[in-house]
Write an enzyme that holds these catalytic residues in place. Structure first.
Site, PDB file in Angstrom:
ATOM      1  CD  GLU A   1      -0.913   6.003  -1.948  1.00 32.51           C
ATOM      2  OE1 GLU A   1      -1.783   6.060  -1.051  1.00 32.51           O
ATOM      3  OE2 GLU A   1      -0.121   6.929  -2.159  1.00 32.51           O
TER       4      GLU A   1
ATOM      5  CG  HIS B   1       2.143   4.883  -6.568  1.00 35.98           C
ATOM      6  ND1 HIS B   1       2.404   6.219  -6.422  1.00 35.98           N
ATOM      7  CD2 HIS B   1       0.792   4.768  -6.500  1.00 35.98           C
ATOM      8  CE1 HIS B   1       1.263   6.883  -6.273  1.00 35.98           C
ATOM      9  NE2 HIS B   1       0.268   6.017  -6.326  1.00 35.98           N
TER      10      HIS B   1
ATOM     11  CE  LYS C   1      -0.578   6.914   2.189  1.00 35.74           C
ATOM     12  NZ  LYS C   1      -1.674   7.863   2.375  1.00 35.74           N
ATOM     13  CG  ASN C   2      -5.725   2.931   1.655  1.00 40.85           C
ATOM     14  OD1 ASN C   2      -5.392   4.057   2.004  1.00 40.85           O
ATOM     15  ND2 ASN C   2      -6.228   2.675   0.470  1.00 40.85           N
TER      16      ASN C   2
END
Ligand code: ATP
Ligand code: MG
Length: 126
Positions: free
Chosen positions: A30, A26, A33-34
Site C-alpha cells: 500500500e 500488505h 502504491k501511494n
C-alpha cells in the site's frame, strides 16, 4: 501504459525478524502504491525515463527494525494529515469505482478507495 518509477531497496543482507509476513507485505504494498502514484502524478507520465526513485531503507537498530519509504511525489499537505487515517479519504480523481465493479470482466481500479493507509494501520497492530 508507461514505465513506473524505479524502487531502490537498501537493506542489510540476511535480515531476519519476527513479523506476520502477510501483514508486512500488505503495508509495504500500500505504501509503495501511494508513492508510485504520487511520483507519477507529480512528474507526469511523459517523464517515464526521468522519474526519481522511491527509496526503501531498512535499518536494524538495537531493539527495532525501521523501514522507511521515501518518495519525491510532494508529500501529503499538512491540512490533509487529520484525514488520511479515515476510510474513504482519497485525492484520486477520474475513476468511477462502481462502474468497474458492475462490469462482467472485473477490472479493479489501481487506487481510489481511500482504504490503503487506514487498513495498513489496522493490520500493523493485529
Ligand atoms: N506518498 C504519498 N505522497 C503524497 N500523497 C500521499 C502519499 N500517500 C498517501 N497520500 C495521500 O493520502 C491519500 C490517502 O491514501 P490512501 O492510501 O489511504 O488512499 P488512496 O491511495 O487514495 O486509495 P487506495 O489506497 O484505497 O487505493 C491519497 O489519496 C493521497 O492523497
Ligand atoms: Mg493508497
Amino acid at each position: 501504459m508507461f514505465k513506473g518509477p524505479p524502487v531502490q531497496l537498501i537493506c542489510p543482507k540476511d535480515l531476519h525478524f519476527p513479523y506476520v509476513p502477510g501483514h508486512l507485505s500488505h503495508i509495504i504494498f500500500e505504501l509503495l502504491k501511494n508513492s508510485l502514484r504520487a511520483v507519477v502524478e507529480r512528474f507526469g507520465p511523459d517523464q517515464e525515463d526521468h522519474f526519481p526513485p522511491i527509496k526503501v531503507v531498512v535499518v536494524e537498530g538495537k531493539e527495532d527494525i525501521t523501514i522507511k519509504i521515501s518518495d519525491e511525489g510532494g508529500g501529503i499537505p499538512r491540512s490533509a494529515i487529520p484525514l488520511i487515517w479515515t476510510y474513504m479519504y482519497t485525492t484520486m480523481e477520474g475513476q468511477n469505482i462502481d462502474q468497474d465493479f458492475q462490469a462482467s470482466d472485473f477490472k479493479a481500479p489501481m487506487a481510489g478507495f481511500g482504504y490503503g493507509l487506514p487498513l495498513s494501520r489496522l493490520v500493523r497492530i493485529l
